[in-house]
Design a protein around this motif. Structure first.
Motif, short mmCIF file in Angstrom:
data_model
loop_
_atom_site.label_atom_id
_atom_site.label_comp_id
_atom_site.label_asym_id
_atom_site.label_seq_id
_atom_site.Cartn_x
_atom_site.Cartn_y
_atom_site.Cartn_z
N GLN A 52 1.02 5.31 1.14
CA GLN A 52 0.43 6.33 2.01
C GLN A 52 0.24 7.63 1.21
N ALA A 106 0.82 -1.21 0.00
CA ALA A 106 0.00 0.00 0.00
C ALA A 106 0.86 1.26 0.00
N GLY A 136 -3.14 10.90 3.92
CA GLY A 136 -3.53 10.37 5.22
C GLY A 136 -4.21 9.01 5.18
N ARG A 137 -4.12 8.32 4.05
CA ARG A 137 -4.71 6.99 3.98
C ARG A 137 -3.77 6.05 3.24
N ALA A 138 -4.01 4.76 3.37
CA ALA A 138 -3.22 3.78 2.63
C ALA A 138 -4.00 3.32 1.42
N TRP A 139 -3.36 3.35 0.25
CA TRP A 139 -4.03 2.96 -0.98
C TRP A 139 -3.29 1.79 -1.59
N THR A 153 -8.99 1.93 -6.01
CA THR A 153 -8.02 3.00 -5.84
C THR A 153 -8.01 3.93 -7.04
#
Lengths: 313, 407
Positions: free
Chosen positions: B363, B361, B366-369, B376
């Motif tokens: 970052q 993933a 502020g999120r993990a994709w 995504t």
């Protein structure tokens, strides 16, 4: 003698390569009056595409497929971007292609990084064509020259001997008239733009393997190609050829000349004076090699403002 | 009347600026002022004279070096008191502009553009070899000397010095547009043939306009030299010339303050964004092409459109909001895609990959994709599609409104 022969061959081949890139540009320029700033970007895309493709499908298929994709991209650019801003005038079209060249360079950097990629001549082609004064002369260099010559021949025959050529030439010189006679001039423009882009792509695919393939190659060549167009004259294919070879030869010879203006002045007894003045006078011709094409351009502008073979202003 | 109030308010704001800006923001403000002057000087040639120069960094750079050498003259005492030194930038720019202008204005249109580009490249290729003038890789360093009771040691003093020069120069450039030659400049753009038939020496007029533009570009370069206390030959890179073209056209060359606005905005954009992402040049390019395609008269064209429209302010505001919303949403989509790609293709990430395993993933925001997941990529594409839909819808409504009134 050795220096002379090697410089002559290298210069001619470099010139032929320059021609490959400027041929498409000068055709598009002559026809649409649009200076395509993104033209050498197509050259760069050709090199990068061929580099990516040859890892998957091999060298020869990559050399053939990459230009086709680039040509298609050219068609898209003409259709989507240029045609839409046409109504705002030539300067606007120029600016859009300028912006596109910027975007293309950055996208290339995004995908391939800031540094040169390892695009090399395949081992099967990496051999000496002949011996020249005891050193091997690479076959690939000769091949590049031959490809360019073939291209020149093909374009020339296409333009002068076929029906398509007649329509294209008439669209270049009298677009309104060609349109009135029922030819689809916008389609011709799109075709020429695509073919021009494909030619640049081919040049990139072939030359990228020999020279370095890096994200600055478009910029480096871009200015030189414009110099070719200015020296050669508007829309003149022959002029582009002559100017390309001229620049190729001059740059190739200049690199090997270890003389400065001061050395020449020394013959007339002003050597010491020149050494004292310094600056430009003591610079070796070899270190000035990069500037010579521009000086040549200024000279041509002074003597013949419409370019060597240009007819119309 | 309104523009005068605006200019006065802007001036007051600019004078008050050092009071509430951090040193690094103050530095950015100095760069913005210099860029604004450079773009305005460029605009005399490109916007008003219709001569699109792609090598304007030549005069800017020469101005910088001329100023540095003037600062260093008499073993650092300077030829003139420090605040007056950018005059040498003007002189340097004017002299080089005279030579370059004489050559390049022999041709017009795209030929002119190519020649200016080639001349700048000539200088760029030559500069590293002329060490005594351009100082080679290390460049030419200098020091600002105290004068007139100022030490010129703090950013605030440099800021006021720059501000004074920029305001005076912009005023001069503005008054130039009101002079007979300034009016003639517009004629050069619109119909040079006609001027020729009216008996003007078009080549000379073009050279004069070129020299004026180069002079003020030289002042901008001189101010840069004053603020950085150094310069090297990288000032002659094509990148700088292209930047001024991009800035000016994004701002809009049809209005006098357009290029200055564009340059200030884009310089600030560079200052703010270049720390956040490596792709900011890509964004700059995309902004430029988008402006050229859909807003051909640039950002300042919006003001002209607003003033010239017959619709009520409320209606205009509603459509403006629609277009802004559409632009922001689609921009969010583009930024998302570019940033995701940039991170996924970066060397340090590619290094983590193991053949045969899913990509780890990333970052972002502020999120993990997960780069392997369809969702995504669906999200930014959806953003882009929604943004374009809003834009199309608003434009169609606007078109219908105007058509309805015409009928």
């Amino acid at each position: 003698m050795e220096f002379f022969t090697v410089s002559l061959i290298n210069g001619t081949i470099y010139g032929l390569l320059l021609f490959m890139v400027s041929a498409g540009l000068t055709l598009i320029f002559g026809m649409m009056g649009v200076l395509n700033f993104a033209h050498t970007s197509f050259y760069m895309i050709g090199a990068y595409l061929a580099y990516s493709l040859q890892k998957v499908i091999g060298f020869w298929p990559a050399i053939i497929i990459a230009p086709i994709i680039v040509g298609f991209l050219g068609v898209v650019v003409e259709r989507v971007f240029l045609r839409r801003v046409h109504k705002y005038g030539h300067a606007h079209e120029l600016l859009v292609t300028f912006g596109l060249s910027f975007i293309i360079a950055e996208v290339i950097k995004l995908f391939f990084g800031n540094y040169p990629v390892n695009y090399q001549v395949p081992a099967s082609l990496n051999f000496a064509a002949f011996q020249l004064f005891g050193t091997d002369y690479p076959f690939y260099r000769l091949m590049m020259g031959v490809i360019s010559l073939l291209m020149f021949g093909l374009i020339f025959l296409l333009l002068s001997r076929t029906r398509v050529g007649i329509v294209v030439r008439s669209a270049i010189y009298r677009p309104k008239m060609a349109e009135a006679l029922g030819h689809n001039v916008p389609l011709v423009f799109m075709g020429v733009f695509g073919v021009g882009a494909a030619l640049a792509g081919l040049a990139g695919a072939v030359a990228g393997a020999f020279y370095t393939t890096n994200p600055n190659m478009a910029l480096e060549l871009g200015v030189l190609v414009f110099v070719v167009v200015v020296i050669g004259g508007l829309g003149s294919l022959g002029g582009a050829m002559v100017a390309s070879i001229l620049i190729g030869l001059i740059s190739s010879f200049a690199v090997g000349i270890d003389l400065s203006a001061a050395d020449l002045l020394a013959y007339v007894g002003a050597g010491d004076w020149a050494q004292q003045v310094g600056g430009l006078l003591t610079l070796k011709v070899s270190s000035l090699a990069a500037t010579i094409p521009f000086a040549l351009m200024l000279l041509v502008l002074l003597v013949r403002p419409s370019g060597l073979m240009g007819e119309k202003e | 009347m309104l523009p005068k109030i605006l200019v006065a308010a802007l001036l007051i704001l600019l004078v008050a600026m050092p009071g509430f800006l951090s040193p690094s923001l103050l530095n950015a403000a100095i760069q913005m002022l210099i860029a604004a002057l450079f773009a305005s000087a460029f605009n005399v040639l490109a916007g008003q004279g219709g001569m699109l120069s792609f090598g304007h960094c030549a005069y800017y750079g020469i101005g910088a070096f001329a100023t540095l050498h003037a600062m260093n003259a008499f073993s650092g005492q300077g030829l003139l008191p420090t605040p007056l030194l950018p005059i040498f930038g003007a002189i340097g720019g004017a002299l080089i502009g005279l030579v370059a202008g004489w050559f390049s204005t022999k041709r017009s249109g795209v030929y002119f553009s190519m020649i200016t580009l080639a001349l700048a490249e000539l200088l760029h290729a030559l500069a590293p070899h002329l060490k005594s003038v351009f100082g080679g890789e290390g460049g030419v360093p200098s020091m600002r000397m105290p004068a007139w009771g100022f030490t010129f040691g703090t950013p605030t003093e440099v800021y006021y010095l720059t501000l004074a020069w920029v305001v005076v120069s912009l005023a001069l450039l503005y008054f130039f547009t009101r002079t007979p030659l300034g009016r003639l400049t517009l004629g050069l753009r619109e119909n040079a043939h006609r001027l020729k038939f009216l008996g003007y020496n078009v080549h000379m007029a073009r050279v004069m306009v070129f020299v004026i533009s180069a002079t003020f570009a030289g002042i901008a370069g001189g101010l840069l030299a004053m603020s950085n206390e150094a310069a090297n030959y990288s000032l002659f890179e094509v990148r700088l010339s292209s930047e001024v073209v991009l800035n000016s056209y994004i701002g809009g060359v049809g209005v006098f303050f357009g290029p200055a606005l564009g340059a200030a905005v884009m310089t600030f954009f560079g200052y703010a964004v270049s720390d956040l992402t490596r792709s900011w040049l890509l964004y700059q390019g995309i902004i430029f092409v988008a402006v050229m395609m859909f807003l051909p008269s640039g950002l300042s064209g919006i003001a002209v459109w607003w003033q010239g429209s017959k619709q009520s302010a409320a209606t205009l505001l509603r459509y403006m909001l629609g277009w802004t919303a559409g632009t922001l949403v689609s921009a969010a989509g583009v930024v998302f895609i570019v940033e995701l790609l940039q991170r996924a293709l970066a060397d340090d990430y590619q290094f983590l990959l193991v053949a045969g395993q899913a990509w780890p993933a990333i970052q972002l925001f502020g999120r993990a994709w997960l780069p392997g997941a369809v969702t995504t990529w669906l999200l930014p594409l959806a953003l882009l599609a929604i943004g374009i839909a809003i834009l199309k819808f608003t434009s169609a409504r606007w078109q219908a409104l105007n058509d309805g009134e015409a009928a």
